[in-house]
Design a protein around this motif. Structure first.
Motif, PDB file in Angstrom:
ATOM      1  N   MET A  89       1.417  -1.092   6.434  1.00 26.24           N
ATOM      2  CA  MET A  89       0.667  -2.344   6.639  1.00 26.24           C
ATOM      3  C   MET A  89       0.323  -2.638   8.097  1.00 26.24           C
ATOM      4  O   MET A  89      -0.259  -3.684   8.393  1.00 26.24           O
TER       5      MET A  89
ATOM      6  N   SER B  79       0.172  -1.641  -2.736  1.00 29.29           N
ATOM      7  CA  SER B  79       1.198  -0.605  -2.861  1.00 29.29           C
ATOM      8  C   SER B  79       2.354  -1.122  -3.711  1.00 29.29           C
ATOM      9  O   SER B  79       2.459  -2.316  -3.958  1.00 29.29           O
ATOM     10  N   HIS B  80       3.188  -0.205  -4.147  1.00 27.69           N
ATOM     11  CA  HIS B  80       4.410  -0.612  -4.824  1.00 27.69           C
ATOM     12  C   HIS B  80       5.533   0.333  -4.382  1.00 27.69           C
ATOM     13  O   HIS B  80       5.269   1.342  -3.719  1.00 27.69           O
ATOM     14  N   THR B  81       6.761  -0.038  -4.715  1.00 32.76           N
ATOM     15  CA  THR B  81       7.875   0.821  -4.303  1.00 32.76           C
ATOM     16  C   THR B  81       8.421   1.586  -5.508  1.00 32.76           C
ATOM     17  O   THR B  81       8.356   1.109  -6.642  1.00 32.76           O
TER      18      THR B  81
ATOM     19  N   PRO C 210      -8.451  -7.009  13.616  1.00 32.16           N
ATOM     20  CA  PRO C 210      -8.871  -8.353  14.045  1.00 32.16           C
ATOM     21  C   PRO C 210      -9.797  -9.039  13.051  1.00 32.16           C
ATOM     22  O   PRO C 210      -9.908 -10.259  13.070  1.00 32.16           O
ATOM     23  N   THR C 211     -10.483  -8.282  12.215  1.00 36.02           N
ATOM     24  CA  THR C 211     -11.429  -8.928  11.305  1.00 36.02           C
ATOM     25  C   THR C 211     -10.882  -9.051   9.882  1.00 36.02           C
ATOM     26  O   THR C 211     -11.605  -9.493   8.989  1.00 36.02           O
ATOM     27  N   TRP C 212      -9.624  -8.652   9.683  1.00 28.47           N
ATOM     28  CA  TRP C 212      -8.995  -8.750   8.362  1.00 28.47           C
ATOM     29  C   TRP C 212      -9.829  -7.998   7.323  1.00 28.47           C
ATOM     30  O   TRP C 212     -10.024  -8.479   6.211  1.00 28.47           O
TER      31      TRP C 212
ATOM     32  N   GLU D 243     -21.584  10.913  22.206  1.00 23.50           N
ATOM     33  CA  GLU D 243     -20.326  11.389  21.639  1.00 23.50           C
ATOM     34  C   GLU D 243     -19.170  10.667  22.311  1.00 23.50           C
ATOM     35  O   GLU D 243     -19.300  10.276  23.444  1.00 23.50           O
TER      36      GLU D 243
ATOM     37  N   VAL E 297      -3.443  -3.023   8.596  1.00 22.23           N
ATOM     38  CA  VAL E 297      -3.942  -4.225   7.920  1.00 22.23           C
ATOM     39  C   VAL E 297      -3.634  -5.457   8.769  1.00 22.23           C
ATOM     40  O   VAL E 297      -4.451  -6.353   8.923  1.00 22.23           O
ATOM     41  N   ARG E 298      -2.431  -5.478   9.359  1.00 25.38           N
ATOM     42  CA  ARG E 298      -2.003  -6.663  10.121  1.00 25.38           C
ATOM     43  C   ARG E 298      -2.635  -6.722  11.493  1.00 25.38           C
ATOM     44  O   ARG E 298      -2.820  -7.803  12.048  1.00 25.38           O
TER      45      ARG E 298
ATOM     46  N   ASN F 293       7.484   3.653  -0.487  1.00 27.93           N
ATOM     47  CA  ASN F 293       6.244   2.943  -0.800  1.00 27.93           C
ATOM     48  C   ASN F 293       5.238   3.912  -1.395  1.00 27.93           C
ATOM     49  O   ASN F 293       5.117   5.042  -0.928  1.00 27.93           O
TER      50      ASN F 293
ATOM     51  N   ILE G 192      -9.279  -4.811   6.178  1.00 33.59           N
ATOM     52  CA  ILE G 192      -8.581  -3.776   5.405  1.00 33.59           C
ATOM     53  C   ILE G 192      -7.727  -4.455   4.339  1.00 33.59           C
ATOM     54  O   ILE G 192      -7.003  -5.404   4.639  1.00 33.59           O
ATOM     55  N   GLU G 193      -7.826  -3.974   3.107  1.00 35.55           N
ATOM     56  CA  GLU G 193      -6.954  -4.471   2.035  1.00 35.55           C
ATOM     57  C   GLU G 193      -6.175  -3.281   1.492  1.00 35.55           C
ATOM     58  O   GLU G 193      -6.745  -2.220   1.228  1.00 35.55           O
ATOM     59  N   LEU G 194      -4.862  -3.478   1.336  1.00 34.46           N
ATOM     60  CA  LEU G 194      -4.012  -2.377   0.878  1.00 34.46           C
ATOM     61  C   LEU G 194      -3.127  -2.875  -0.245  1.00 34.46           C
ATOM     62  O   LEU G 194      -2.568  -3.965  -0.171  1.00 34.46           O
TER      63      LEU G 194
END
Ligand code: SF4
Ligand code: SF4
Lengths: 175, 114
Positions: free
Chosen positions: B22, B37-39, B29-31, B5, B25-26, B54, B33-35
């Motif tokens: 973001m 979005s829109h405003t 280290p392995t890139w 545990e 995402v930034r 957002n 995550i993909e995101l």
């Protein structure tokens, strides 16, 4: 030697106890004799002038963790294998050998592990660019409603973000 | 053998708490995550001008690339990410380890204690 890091699990940022490279195997043996019987991982970090090798070992009785590290010179990165104490270190040492160019003396299995072909330089040394980083678009570049000019809608002064450690000009990343 | 545990099985997302900032995402280290979005503009009663917010459209973690470092969880300023003791199911389908909001939301409901 005092028990290296025995007791409290080292949290993020905690200094990892260090032993001289000549005492590496002995330090691991002492941990093993203190009940730290389960090698969690062994890896390396490129520190420029030296490569730091780190091992994390757990005690299966209560899952307490201990960490220990040593340094080998970048010019002659050779270290005694931990497989005499923890046979499971073989996998980690094969990976560390191919990724960081460290030679483990006494490691019986020297087959390549993850790379199909060993590149001229070990890929995880800091001076090396990873070709995949140049070839693949960075997911962090996405912004809500980014215009075609790469500037963010509503905030035209904001430049597009760049990933850390990746050269601006893709050509620079190629060896 | 007992599982050590705390269990770091998978990462759960609370889409309500995520502001599409973001950061995760930034920092990943392995890139992996993909995101998307829109405003949108929101008019608050009494406010002189509408606010821009957002809106999260998509969020996916590729568990084929994730190395379970937890950096995304550490950097999220809105506690929208958390460890779950559950783990991603194995799959023979290439790309089958890319898991989106529906799966990640379910894991947020059962966060481990760390
Ligand atoms: S745990 Fe690490 S590798 Fe996995 S998604 Fe988070 S930051 Fe990326
Ligand atoms: S850091 Fe948190 S709030 Fe920001 S995009 Fe990631 S999950 Fe959402």
């Amino acid at each position: 030697m005092t028990a290296v890091g025995a007791g409290a699990p080292p949290g993020p940022g905690a200094a990892i106890p260090e032993v001289p490279a000549s005492a590496w195997e002995q330090a691991l043996r002492e941990l093993s004799e203190a009940g730290f019987d389960c090698l969690d991982f062994l890896t390396a970090v490129d520190r420029g002038h030296c490569r730091q090798v780190i091992a994390r070992i757990r005690r299966s009785a209560d899952w307490q963790a201990a960490m220990v590290s040593t340094q080998v010179a970048a010019a002659a990165p050779v270290l005694a294998s931990a497989t005499g104490v923890f046979p499971g270190a073989s996998w980690h040492e094969r990976e560390t050998a191919e990724m960081f160019g460290i030679e483990f003396e006494g490691l019986a299995d020297s087959r390549p592990l993850l790379l199909r072909a060993q590149p001229a330089k070990p890929p995880l040394l800091r001076g090396e660019f990873l070709p995949a980083r140049v070839a693949r678009p960075w997911p962090g570049a996405a912004e809500p409603e980014v215009g075609a000019d790469g500037r963010r809608a509503g905030n035209p002064s904001r430049r597009r973000q760049r990933p850390l450690g990746v050269p601006d000009e893709p050509a620079q990343g190629r060896p | 053998m007992m599982t050590p545990e705390p269990a770091h099985g998978a990462i759960g997302l609370d889409p309500q708490a995520c502001t599409s900032c973001m950061l995760c995402v930034r920092e990943c280290p392995t890139w992996c995550i993909e995101l998307g979005s829109h405003t949108e503009e929101v008019s608050d009663p009494g406010a002189r001008r509408p606010r821009t917010v957002n809106v999260l459209d998509s969020f996916a973690i590729d568990y084929g690339l994730c190395m379970y470092c937890g950096i995304c969880i550490e950097v999220c300023p809105f506690d929208a990410l958390a460890w779950s003791p559950d783990a991603a199911d194995p799959t023979a389908d290439p790309g089958g380890l890319v898991l989106g909001i529906d799966q990640l939301r379910g894991w947020f409901a059962t966060p481990s204690d760390s």
